[in-house]
Design a protein around this motif. Sequence first.
Motif, PDB file in Angstrom:
ATOM      1  N   HIS A 218      12.831 -21.136  17.990  1.00 66.06           N
ATOM      2  CA  HIS A 218      11.870 -22.695  19.308  1.00 66.06           C
ATOM      3  C   HIS A 218      10.501 -22.338  18.853  1.00 66.06           C
ATOM      4  CE1 HIS A 218      13.049 -25.302  23.184  1.00 66.06           C
ATOM      5  NE2 HIS A 218      12.381 -25.420  21.512  1.00 66.06           N
ATOM      6  N   VAL A 219       9.807 -22.860  19.009  1.00 68.21           N
ATOM      7  CA  VAL A 219       8.169 -22.410  18.738  1.00 68.21           C
ATOM      8  C   VAL A 219       7.114 -23.416  20.167  1.00 68.21           C
ATOM      9  CG1 VAL A 219       6.529 -22.840  17.480  1.00 68.21           C
ATOM     10  CG2 VAL A 219       8.491 -21.942  16.825  1.00 68.21           C
ATOM     11  N   SER A 220       6.961 -22.381  21.266  1.00 69.96           N
ATOM     12  CA  SER A 220       5.897 -23.178  21.744  1.00 69.96           C
ATOM     13  C   SER A 220       4.003 -23.683  21.556  1.00 69.96           C
ATOM     14  CB  SER A 220       5.562 -22.113  23.150  1.00 69.96           C
ATOM     15  OG  SER A 220       5.054 -20.889  22.631  1.00 69.96           O
ATOM     16  N   THR A 221       3.744 -24.807  22.423  1.00 74.00           N
ATOM     17  CA  THR A 221       3.010 -25.371  21.832  1.00 74.00           C
ATOM     18  C   THR A 221       1.585 -25.047  23.244  1.00 74.00           C
ATOM     19  OG1 THR A 221       3.608 -26.307  20.579  1.00 74.00           O
ATOM     20  CG2 THR A 221       0.960 -27.719  20.800  1.00 74.00           C
ATOM     21  N   THR A 222       0.958 -24.209  23.233  1.00 73.24           N
ATOM     22  CA  THR A 222      -0.405 -23.880  24.195  1.00 73.24           C
ATOM     23  C   THR A 222      -1.628 -24.142  23.273  1.00 73.24           C
ATOM     24  OG1 THR A 222      -0.147 -21.946  23.759  1.00 73.24           O
ATOM     25  CG2 THR A 222       1.511 -22.513  25.233  1.00 73.24           C
ATOM     26  N   TYR A 233       6.493 -18.545  18.682  1.00 69.48           N
ATOM     27  CA  TYR A 233       7.734 -18.076  18.691  1.00 69.48           C
ATOM     28  C   TYR A 233       7.820 -17.925  19.406  1.00 69.48           C
ATOM     29  CZ  TYR A 233       8.137 -17.765  13.612  1.00 69.48           C
ATOM     30  OH  TYR A 233       8.622 -18.180  12.110  1.00 69.48           O
ATOM     31  N   ILE A 234       8.929 -18.297  20.310  1.00 69.83           N
ATOM     32  CA  ILE A 234       9.827 -18.385  21.671  1.00 69.83           C
ATOM     33  C   ILE A 234      10.464 -16.852  21.157  1.00 69.83           C
ATOM     34  CG2 ILE A 234      10.724 -19.380  23.810  1.00 69.83           C
ATOM     35  CD1 ILE A 234       9.779 -21.976  23.137  1.00 69.83           C
ATOM     36  N   PRO A 235      10.101 -15.634  22.379  1.00 68.11           N
ATOM     37  CA  PRO A 235      10.828 -14.630  22.518  1.00 68.11           C
ATOM     38  C   PRO A 235      12.062 -14.827  22.950  1.00 68.11           C
ATOM     39  CG  PRO A 235       9.421 -13.936  23.766  1.00 68.11           C
ATOM     40  CD  PRO A 235       8.930 -15.424  23.546  1.00 68.11           C
ATOM     41  N   GLY A 236      13.143 -14.543  22.094  1.00 66.42           N
ATOM     42  CA  GLY A 236      15.146 -14.412  21.663  1.00 66.42           C
ATOM     43  C   GLY A 236      14.852 -16.002  21.210  1.00 66.42           C
ATOM     44  N   TYR A 237      13.988 -16.617  20.742  1.00 68.79           N
ATOM     45  CA  TYR A 237      14.604 -17.684  19.628  1.00 68.79           C
ATOM     46  C   TYR A 237      13.867 -17.571  18.545  1.00 68.79           C
ATOM     47  CZ  TYR A 237      17.422 -18.936  24.023  1.00 68.79           C
ATOM     48  OH  TYR A 237      18.551 -19.414  24.217  1.00 68.79           O
ATOM     49  N   THR A 238      13.607 -16.207  17.613  1.00 71.14           N
ATOM     50  CA  THR A 238      13.408 -16.149  16.808  1.00 71.14           C
ATOM     51  C   THR A 238      14.146 -16.235  14.988  1.00 71.14           C
ATOM     52  OG1 THR A 238      11.038 -15.572  17.834  1.00 71.14           O
ATOM     53  CG2 THR A 238      10.988 -15.007  15.433  1.00 71.14           C
ATOM     54  N   LYS A 239      14.822 -16.659  14.526  1.00 66.01           N
ATOM     55  CA  LYS A 239      14.123 -16.613  13.469  1.00 66.01           C
ATOM     56  C   LYS A 239      15.869 -15.829  13.304  1.00 66.01           C
ATOM     57  CE  LYS A 239      11.394 -14.321  11.996  1.00 66.01           C
ATOM     58  NZ  LYS A 239       9.946 -13.675  11.020  1.00 66.01           N
ATOM     59  N   ASN A 240      17.071 -17.143  14.581  1.00 69.65           N
ATOM     60  CA  ASN A 240      18.345 -16.496  14.912  1.00 69.65           C
ATOM     61  C   ASN A 240      19.450 -16.883  13.998  1.00 69.65           C
ATOM     62  OD1 ASN A 240      16.670 -15.357  16.901  1.00 69.65           O
ATOM     63  ND2 ASN A 240      17.824 -16.906  18.132  1.00 69.65           N
ATOM     64  N   GLN A 276      10.565 -27.293  16.758  1.00 73.25           N
ATOM     65  CA  GLN A 276      12.102 -26.472  16.330  1.00 73.25           C
ATOM     66  C   GLN A 276      11.466 -26.541  14.912  1.00 73.25           C
ATOM     67  OE1 GLN A 276      13.078 -29.376  17.885  1.00 73.25           O
ATOM     68  NE2 GLN A 276      12.233 -28.302  19.562  1.00 73.25           N
ATOM     69  N   PHE A 277      11.962 -25.013  14.598  1.00 78.49           N
ATOM     70  CA  PHE A 277      11.227 -25.263  12.826  1.00 78.49           C
ATOM     71  C   PHE A 277      12.916 -24.550  11.809  1.00 78.49           C
ATOM     72  CE2 PHE A 277      10.064 -21.179  10.151  1.00 78.49           C
ATOM     73  CZ  PHE A 277       9.517 -22.291   9.120  1.00 78.49           C
ATOM     74  N   LEU A 278      12.927 -24.608  11.541  1.00 83.24           N
ATOM     75  CA  LEU A 278      14.333 -24.299  10.700  1.00 83.24           C
ATOM     76  C   LEU A 278      14.302 -24.112   9.332  1.00 83.24           C
ATOM     77  CD1 LEU A 278      16.921 -27.206  11.933  1.00 83.24           C
ATOM     78  CD2 LEU A 278      16.869 -25.059  12.693  1.00 83.24           C
ATOM     79  N   GLN A 279      14.551 -22.788   9.132  1.00 86.15           N
ATOM     80  CA  GLN A 279      14.885 -22.701   7.555  1.00 86.15           C
ATOM     81  C   GLN A 279      16.059 -22.454   6.847  1.00 86.15           C
ATOM     82  OE1 GLN A 279      13.005 -19.176   9.162  1.00 86.15           O
ATOM     83  NE2 GLN A 279      11.811 -18.676   7.511  1.00 86.15           N
ATOM     84  N   PHE A 280      16.779 -22.662   5.728  1.00 88.21           N
ATOM     85  CA  PHE A 280      17.337 -22.433   5.126  1.00 88.21           C
ATOM     86  C   PHE A 280      17.258 -21.615   3.735  1.00 88.21           C
ATOM     87  CE2 PHE A 280      17.269 -27.181   7.385  1.00 88.21           C
ATOM     88  CZ  PHE A 280      18.043 -26.758   7.217  1.00 88.21           C
ATOM     89  N   PHE A 281      18.553 -20.575   4.052  1.00 91.18           N
ATOM     90  CA  PHE A 281      18.048 -20.247   2.396  1.00 91.18           C
ATOM     91  C   PHE A 281      19.571 -19.733   1.733  1.00 91.18           C
ATOM     92  CE2 PHE A 281      15.318 -17.771   5.662  1.00 91.18           C
ATOM     93  CZ  PHE A 281      14.416 -17.364   5.122  1.00 91.18           C
ATOM     94  N   ALA A 282      19.948 -19.731   0.366  1.00 88.83           N
ATOM     95  CA  ALA A 282      20.689 -19.416  -0.005  1.00 88.83           C
ATOM     96  C   ALA A 282      21.247 -17.532   0.236  1.00 88.83           C
ATOM     97  CB  ALA A 282      20.767 -19.591  -1.894  1.00 88.83           C
ATOM     98  N   PRO A 283      23.097 -18.050  -0.007  1.00 91.32           N
ATOM     99  CA  PRO A 283      23.130 -16.638   0.442  1.00 91.32           C
ATOM    100  C   PRO A 283      22.849 -15.877  -0.357  1.00 91.32           C
ATOM    101  CG  PRO A 283      25.120 -18.484   0.374  1.00 91.32           C
ATOM    102  CD  PRO A 283      23.850 -19.321  -0.549  1.00 91.32           C
ATOM    103  N   GLN A 290      13.175 -12.085   7.017  1.00 95.05           N
ATOM    104  CA  GLN A 290      12.190 -11.388   6.877  1.00 95.05           C
ATOM    105  C   GLN A 290      11.587 -10.463   6.535  1.00 95.05           C
ATOM    106  OE1 GLN A 290      12.685 -11.796  10.376  1.00 95.05           O
ATOM    107  NE2 GLN A 290      14.965 -12.501  10.907  1.00 95.05           N
ATOM    108  N   SER A 291      11.923 -11.373   5.450  1.00 95.97           N
ATOM    109  CA  SER A 291      10.952 -10.043   4.252  1.00 95.97           C
ATOM    110  C   SER A 291       9.156 -10.849   3.872  1.00 95.97           C
ATOM    111  CB  SER A 291      11.317  -9.591   2.855  1.00 95.97           C
ATOM    112  OG  SER A 291      11.495 -10.440   2.042  1.00 95.97           O
ATOM    113  N   PHE A 292       9.212 -12.188   3.894  1.00 90.03           N
ATOM    114  CA  PHE A 292       8.440 -12.335   3.569  1.00 90.03           C
ATOM    115  C   PHE A 292       7.446 -13.114   4.471  1.00 90.03           C
ATOM    116  CE2 PHE A 292      12.157 -15.620   1.915  1.00 90.03           C
ATOM    117  CZ  PHE A 292      11.998 -14.845   0.770  1.00 90.03           C
ATOM    118  N   ARG A 293       5.414 -12.923   3.632  1.00 92.11           N
ATOM    119  CA  ARG A 293       4.488 -12.567   4.516  1.00 92.11           C
ATOM    120  C   ARG A 293       4.700 -14.049   5.666  1.00 92.11           C
ATOM    121  NH1 ARG A 293      -0.417 -15.001   3.549  1.00 92.11           N
ATOM    122  NH2 ARG A 293       0.147 -15.506   1.777  1.00 92.11           N
TER     123      ARG A 293
END
Length: 386
Positions: A218-222, A233-240, A276-283, A290-293
């Motif tokens: 979940h991403v905040s905009t200010t 990123y909103i703390p607690g809702y980062t790449k969960n 919102q930001f969604l990521q889809f990774f193969a197993p 977490q390793s990508f820049r």
Amino acid sequence: MDSPAYIRIFNSLNIPVNVVNKDDPASFLCLFIDPEFDENGHPIGGLMEGDFLDVRARYASPNPTHVGVSNSPYNPEFPGKELYPTAPILNGYDLTNWAQISSGKRRFLFMHRPRNTEPFAELNPNMVSVCVDTTINLAEGEIYTMHVLLENFEKKTTTLYARQESFHKQPFADTAAYVNFYNLSSEGFWSSPYKGIGDRGTSMEAGIPDIVNVFFSHVSTTENENGQEVHAYIPGYTKNYIGTLTRDISGTRVTPYYGFPIFMREGETIHTKSWQFLQFFAPSMRGLEQSFRQGNINYPPRVDIRQHNSFYNEYVYLELTDNPRPESNVNMRTPVERLTLPNLLLNVHSGRNNPQTFGSVSSIEYINGFVYLTTIQRTFPAPIYE
């Protein structure tokens, strides 16, 4: 209507026309429910009829947006532009995109037809063919989302997928938004050498594996002191990690919903610009998430894996924003180009507040290289104009 069920139908035969399939029937349909036939066995009517059923739009909005806003007879969903009685507000959900239909056993006949503006009744019977003919038992008071799907990518068989929804029976909080995921792709699409042929314009065009892990941010905009937008990123809702997406068109299973709070900016109580930001990774990539820049400080969600060419289709991402944009600078060597759909948070004029943020209940469906978003809206106070 006595003893109704509620149906919403999408034509999800989204395979682009190319040199391989140019002679196949068009992905353009006419629907008959409990059809009636003439003496030659040609459908001429029925309990309900929906002609000019085109391939669905990428976004199925929570409001009935198709009636009275287009001069084209083409219909991106059913009922869509068809003037049938629609569902009421049910348990606080606006279901005006669903048609009422008498419950019980119903026959659904979908006919391939040419992509033109001639009504089905005026077409030469030699120009049409059966796409799907099946029977479904509709339970009274239940809500069904249906898709006409390509069942097998190589054999080109079709099927009607019917999902009995459960969102109106779940104890969802008004202070949160909810989303679930489906992969309704054809059997064999992922492995087919022809899957990427055509002008598809999406980073998921060549398919994602039949099983992928889904991560949510979940991403905040200010705004900073220079008036520039800053995304964080909103703390607690980062790449969960929120679940696993598995290809499945065999049944009517409702996948689990993931809920997240409607965060408010400091000093505000009614409106947020977060997205919102969604990521889809193969197993196979588990542990590498977490390793990508990451991108620059003003836009942390950017992920750069261009140096990892072997991961093509092993990783893709999706942005859900207030201002969805088409992908740009598409590079077929990398799957990280931008793909956006509307926000899972709805900002609308309600009461004296313009805008006010409300949560939605949404489904994201991946089908043969395309991503679709269906949003369902809970009721809110009507706008007051002063």
